[in-house]
Design an enzyme around this catalytic site. Structure first.
Site, PDB file in Angstrom:
ATOM      1  N   CYS A 179      14.245  10.865   6.689  1.00  0.00           N
ATOM      2  CA  CYS A 179      14.231  10.837   7.976  1.00  0.00           C
ATOM      3  C   CYS A 179      15.639  10.849   8.719  1.00  0.00           C
ATOM      4  CB  CYS A 179      13.452   9.772   8.364  1.00  0.00           C
ATOM      5  SG  CYS A 179      13.940   8.089   7.360  1.00  0.00           S
ATOM      6  N   GLU A 198      10.015  16.692  14.111  1.00  0.00           N
ATOM      7  CA  GLU A 198      10.445  16.536  12.681  1.00  0.00           C
ATOM      8  C   GLU A 198       9.638  17.496  11.644  1.00  0.00           C
ATOM      9  OE1 GLU A 198      11.383  12.460   9.947  1.00  0.00           O
ATOM     10  OE2 GLU A 198       9.432  12.669  10.707  1.00  0.00           O
ATOM     11  N   LYS A 218       0.985  -1.226  -0.031  1.00  0.00           N
ATOM     12  CA  LYS A 218      -0.118   0.020  -0.063  1.00  0.00           C
ATOM     13  C   LYS A 218       0.886   1.337   0.191  1.00  0.00           C
ATOM     14  CE  LYS A 218      -1.783   2.976   1.848  1.00  0.00           C
ATOM     15  NZ  LYS A 218      -1.634   4.235   1.739  1.00  0.00           N
ATOM     16  N   GLU A 266       9.713   1.840  10.612  1.00  0.00           N
ATOM     17  CA  GLU A 266      10.621   2.658  10.151  1.00  0.00           C
ATOM     18  C   GLU A 266      10.002   4.149  10.541  1.00  0.00           C
ATOM     19  OE1 GLU A 266      12.442   1.749   6.498  1.00  0.00           O
ATOM     20  OE2 GLU A 266      12.973  -0.451   7.245  1.00  0.00           O
TER      21      GLU A 266
END
Length: 487
Positions: free
Chosen positions: A294, A392, A182, A257
């Protein structure tokens, strides 16, 4: 413009709920139309994967290796078509799309073609065991064997769509699992194109399936489906926590992750060469996919004696970067993935200004239309408690924070909820190695932001659960089974 179907059980399936538009972040034009998944369509993909599992899991590893090798070859052969599509739907610069999207995905399938042939049996030394009410005594032999997990649901991120999917699907397939993917809603088209390529390579129908959707519904259905044995997710920590909660209800295995807030620590002993290396490394936040990664070193923590020197060097670096059309070879900084993400990053910058931080360079929307652009932005005089230093952003923004000694640097670096990738820059590699042991981070770079492809990749704290990469990726997509017998 192509309107895609889902890829289920080796063929295209027309979506019952129609399509949604995938938009080019630089031109704001429609690249193609992706299918909206219903619960029934996700279930059909899972059923196809479950049905195919028995046959694929029992194939000879050499057969799996040959298929994965062929996938790598075909990805390279189809690169001429895939690269423009990837560039258009991600907004990545053409340089990045051509060198680090398709080639890296092909490399990952080729790596796990070799991985399919790695030993999956760990022999254990026989041991004498005394007789008991359970069984007669004797010399007992044993082995630990890695077995495939089953049906793997792969939910991937938007920054490197087929690279990220290859990093999940390739080791999963090498171990004998089947996959339902997905992709991220923003750029799923190249992931859909993988379906026919994998079939052409000889992958049996149902072993690899792709469903898409513009919202969270398709992913939620995949996570909750009882016939999915594991969820492998790359994305935000907030979404990862929701997935973990749902997956835990049925004891699904998970690989997470998640986000990062990388700290690049520049120690006071750094000489001019090391400082220059640190500036280039931190500058990659701007020059590498507009900070949409990231592992980016988005916090630069600098010993006070070098602070203004590093800030000045970063200012000069940022001002030298060309922002603009990503298909222009002179462009270094392209757009962000969407208007929503651009607006989100701009809100963080405005918040930092309101909290008293200094915008050294950037910070204002460039006069570029159309497109979702944020310029390279450097924010100085940041304190560790500021929002921009803790959360972030996923954009081309660096915050600079001074420190006075190593203990303070460690406190600042460890002072967020993240722990994915940190960096240490020092003229003394031994000192950097020792400092690395104090950082609560799954990965540490010493005087470099370069990667090693065989290292285990994953994070501490809110940056994730589990490890993949290299042979560790094979471990992530397998279960250990102990087998015992009388010798």
């Amino acid at each position: 413009m192509t309107a895609y179907g889902h890829w289920i059980d080796g063929s295209w399936c027309e979506p019952a709920q129609g399509h949604y538009a995938v938009v080019n972040p630089a031109t704001e034009e429609v690249v193609g139309e992706a299918p909206e998944a219903t619960r029934a369509e996700v279930a059909a993909a899972v059923t196809a994967a479950r049905t195919a599992y028995d046959g694929w899991s029992r194939t000879d590893p050499r057969e799996r290796a040959a298929v994965l090798d062929r996938i790598a070859d075909l990805l390279t052969e189809h690169g001429g078509d895939l690269v423009p599509l990837l560039q258009a739907e991600t907004g990545a610069t053409m340089r990045l799309a051509s060198t680090m999207q398709v080639p890296t995905a092909a490399d990952r399938f080729r790596r796990y073609a070799r991985g399919a042939l790695e030993p999956d049996v760990v022999p254990l030394a026989p041991q004498p065991v005394r007789a008991s009410a359970l069984a007669p005594g004797g010399l007992i032999g044993a082995a630990a064997v890695r077995r495939p997990m089953g049906v793997i649901g792969c939910i991937t991120s938007y920054n490197f769509p087929i690279v990220n999917l290859a990093g999940k699907a390739a080791p999963a397939l090498a171990m004998g699992n089947t996959v339902v993917a997905k992709p991220a809603p923003q750029d799923p088209l190249a992931c859909l194109e993988l379906g026919p390529i994998l079939k052409e390579a000889g992958l049996p129908d149902g072993v690899f399936n792709v469903v898409t959707g513009s919202g969270a519904a398709a992913g939620e259905e995949l996570v909750s489906h009882p016939d999915v044995d594991m969820i492998s997710f790359t994305g935000s920590t907030a979404v990862g926590k929701k997935i973990a909660e749902s997956a835990g209800r049925s004891m699904k295995r998970t690989l997470m992750e998640l986000g990062g807030k990388g700290a690049a620590i520049v120690l006071g002993d750094a000489d001019d060469k090391t400082v220059a290396s640190a500036i280039r490394a931190v500058g990659s936040v701007w020059s590498f996919h507009s900070g949409q990664i990231c592992t980016a070193p988005t916090r630069v923590l600098v010993h006070r004696s070098l602070y203004e020197k590093v800030v000045a060097g970063l200012k000069q670096y940022a001002r030298a970067l060309t922002v603009g059309d990503p298909v222009d070879n002179s462009t270094i900084v392209g757009p962000l993935i969407s208007a929503a993400q651009r607006d989100r990053v701009e809100t963080y910058i405005a918040g930092a200004r309101e909290q008293g931080a200094r915008i050294v360079v950037g910070g204002a929307r460039p006069d570029l239309k159309p497109g979702f652009y944020v310029p390279p932005t450097l924010i100085a005089d940041v304190t560790p408690d500021m929002t921009v230093a803790r959360e972030e952003l996923f954009g081309p923004v660096v915050v600079a924070i001074p420190f006075d000694d190593e203990d303070e640097a460690v406190r600042i670096a460890n002072g967020t909820s993240y722990g994915l990738y940190d960096y240490v820059f020092s003229s003394d590699a031994g000192r950097a190695w020792t400092l690395a042991a104090r950082l609560r981070s799954g990965n540490i770079g010493i005087n470099t932001v370069q990667r090693h492809p065989e290292t285990p990749f994953g994070g501490f704290k809110d940056s994730g659960v589990g490890r993949d990469g290299g042979s560790f990726g094979l471990h992530a997509y397998s279960e250990l089974q102990s087998v015992v017998w009388p010798s």
